[in-house]
Write a protein that holds these residues in place. Structure first.
Motif, mmCIF file in Angstrom:
data_model
loop_
_atom_site.group_PDB
_atom_site.id
_atom_site.type_symbol
_atom_site.label_atom_id
_atom_site.label_comp_id
_atom_site.label_asym_id
_atom_site.label_seq_id
_atom_site.Cartn_x
_atom_site.Cartn_y
_atom_site.Cartn_z
ATOM 1 N N PRO A 202 71.214 -29.179 31.066
ATOM 2 C CA PRO A 202 71.587 -29.399 29.652
ATOM 3 C C PRO A 202 70.528 -30.171 28.868
ATOM 4 C CG PRO A 202 73.457 -29.821 31.080
ATOM 5 C CD PRO A 202 72.275 -29.656 31.975
ATOM 6 N N GLY A 203 69.950 -31.200 29.474
ATOM 7 C CA GLY A 203 68.899 -31.952 28.792
ATOM 8 C C GLY A 203 67.642 -31.143 28.593
ATOM 9 N N ILE A 204 67.291 -30.327 29.584
ATOM 10 C CA ILE A 204 66.116 -29.468 29.455
ATOM 11 C C ILE A 204 66.334 -28.439 28.355
ATOM 12 C CG2 ILE A 204 64.704 -27.757 30.661
ATOM 13 C CD1 ILE A 204 65.218 -29.282 33.244
ATOM 14 N N ALA A 205 67.541 -27.876 28.292
ATOM 15 C CA ALA A 205 67.850 -26.899 27.248
ATOM 16 C C ALA A 205 67.783 -27.531 25.866
ATOM 17 C CB ALA A 205 69.232 -26.293 27.493
ATOM 18 N N ALA A 206 68.306 -28.749 25.733
ATOM 19 C CA ALA A 206 68.247 -29.431 24.443
ATOM 20 C C ALA A 206 66.803 -29.713 24.035
ATOM 21 C CB ALA A 206 69.037 -30.741 24.512
ATOM 22 N N THR A 207 65.992 -30.146 24.989
ATOM 23 C CA THR A 207 64.577 -30.400 24.703
ATOM 24 C C THR A 207 63.859 -29.118 24.313
ATOM 25 O OG1 THR A 207 64.601 -32.214 26.319
ATOM 26 C CG2 THR A 207 62.452 -31.375 25.626
ATOM 27 N N ALA A 208 64.127 -28.033 25.035
ATOM 28 C CA ALA A 208 63.478 -26.762 24.726
ATOM 29 C C ALA A 208 63.861 -26.260 23.345
ATOM 30 C CB ALA A 208 63.858 -25.720 25.782
ATOM 31 N N LEU A 209 65.127 -26.404 22.975
ATOM 32 C CA LEU A 209 65.566 -25.940 21.664
ATOM 33 C C LEU A 209 64.900 -26.725 20.542
ATOM 34 C CD1 LEU A 209 67.366 -24.130 19.948
ATOM 35 C CD2 LEU A 209 69.213 -25.788 20.250
ATOM 36 N N ILE A 210 64.806 -28.032 20.701
ATOM 37 C CA ILE A 210 64.185 -28.861 19.668
ATOM 38 C C ILE A 210 62.699 -28.530 19.550
ATOM 39 C CG2 ILE A 210 63.519 -31.240 19.124
ATOM 40 C CD1 ILE A 210 66.238 -32.105 20.146
ATOM 41 N N CYS A 211 62.016 -28.354 20.668
ATOM 42 C CA CYS A 211 60.595 -27.993 20.624
ATOM 43 C C CYS A 211 60.404 -26.626 19.979
ATOM 44 C CB CYS A 211 60.007 -27.999 22.036
ATOM 45 S SG CYS A 211 59.883 -29.638 22.783
ATOM 46 N N PHE A 212 61.286 -25.688 20.281
ATOM 47 C CA PHE A 212 61.201 -24.360 19.680
ATOM 48 C C PHE A 212 61.380 -24.440 18.166
ATOM 49 C CE2 PHE A 212 63.247 -20.488 18.121
ATOM 50 C CZ PHE A 212 62.355 -19.517 18.545
ATOM 51 N N ILE A 213 62.352 -25.226 17.713
ATOM 52 C CA ILE A 213 62.598 -25.367 16.269
ATOM 53 C C ILE A 213 61.399 -25.998 15.580
ATOM 54 C CG2 ILE A 213 64.029 -26.535 14.554
ATOM 55 C CD1 ILE A 213 66.392 -26.187 16.445
ATOM 56 N N PHE A 214 60.853 -27.071 16.168
ATOM 57 C CA PHE A 214 59.691 -27.725 15.577
ATOM 58 C C PHE A 214 58.510 -26.762 15.470
ATOM 59 C CE2 PHE A 214 60.934 -32.325 16.897
ATOM 60 C CZ PHE A 214 61.909 -32.314 15.912
ATOM 61 N N SER A 215 58.290 -25.969 16.511
ATOM 62 C CA SER A 215 57.162 -25.034 16.505
ATOM 63 C C SER A 215 57.387 -23.912 15.496
ATOM 64 C CB SER A 215 56.954 -24.445 17.902
ATOM 65 O OG SER A 215 56.671 -25.454 18.843
#
Length: 283
Positions: A202-215
């Protein structure tokens, strides 16, 4: 008995009030999106009226203009570039952030809090302050208008916040599980891939989603460092804004289409996002 009933009713009224406030805030935040969606289905003349015309006829002209059916440029190269840059940089960030967060949480180094602060301090520099050196570097290395330059930049920009987030997530992984895997002969790559990653998913998914949005949403570097070949979706969107003519409906249509991948990713991973962002909040 009466006092307990009164307390129960008071709690119900408080919960109802908080629910109403949450709904009102949700509606307030949703109104601009609904307004943009409605405007995207109006003609340019109706979209430019003041006050707005709610009962105006609906049309798909804005979307036709965006997808280039009227003779304009096609958005697909820009959308593909944004997808490649966002996904590739997110994968690189996760690949680098996971072992770094492991070293700072499960196997902490000395003064690990200072290391975390150093990572976060790199985000305090205004982006525009590093724009000129990066532009000169890209120019001297023939990397201008190259999608992989954006991948490298997005990876370096998102890595500090990813390490910071994943460190708090990995700190909740039971050390006993990792010790048991180590006793069974598992090496570090195996521990990260088969023990730590599934527990902290869950934490990895949250981090990946935020990085994807920022990019996906990044505009400044993409605007300055790309041209035609590596143009991203936000840069393509700015091309609809002109000093002459009407463009509001086209911009709303383009904004809605470009926002859909981020909205879809957030909706698909909303359960993981909530779990990840609340991980460790309640013990």
């Amino acid at each position: 008995m009466s006092s307990s009933i009164a307390v129960k009713h008071k709690g119900q009224r408080k919960g109802l009030g908080l629910g109403l406030v949450a709904w009102l805030l949700g509606i307030v935040f949703f109104l601009p999106i609904a307004w943009m969606a409605l405007t995207s289905f109006h003609s340019e003349t109706d979209a430019a009226t003041n006050p707005p015309s709610f009962g105006a006829a609906l049309t798909l002209d804005g979307y036709r203009e965006f997808f280039g059916t009227g003779g304009g440029a096609s958005p697909w190269p820009a959308l593909i570039n944004s997808t490649v840059a966002s996904l590739a940089s997110t994968l690189f960030v996760l690949f680098l952030a996971l072992p770094a967060a492991y070293a700072l949480s499960i196997r902490p180094v000395k003064k690990w809090t200072d290391v975390l602060f150093f990572f976060l301090s790199t985000k305090m520099l205004p982006v525009v302050a590093g724009l000129l050196p990066i532009y000169l570097f890209a120019k001297n290395t023939d990397m201008l208008d190259n999608i992989w330059l954006l991948v490298i930049l997005y990876t370096s920009m998102n890595l500090p916040i990813a390490v910071w987030m994943m460190q708090s997530f990995l700190a909740e992984v039971p050390v006993a599980v990792i010790e048991a895997a180590r006793v069974d002969g598992a090496r570090l790559p195996t521990i990260l891939a088969r023990v730590v990653a599934p527990i902290a998913l869950p934490g990895i998914a949250a981090t990946a989603l935020i990085c994807f949005i920022f990019s996906w949403n990044e505009l400044l570097f993409a605007r300055v460092l790309t041209g035609v070949v590596a143009e991203t979706a936000p840069v393509f969107l700015t091309g609809f804004i002109t000093s002459q003519g009407l463009f509001l409906a086209k911009v709303c249509a383009a904004s809605l289409v470009i926002s859909l991948p981020v909205l879809a990713a957030g909706f698909a991973a909303q359960d993981k996002l909530v779990q990840g962002l609340s991980l460790g909040a309640v013990k």
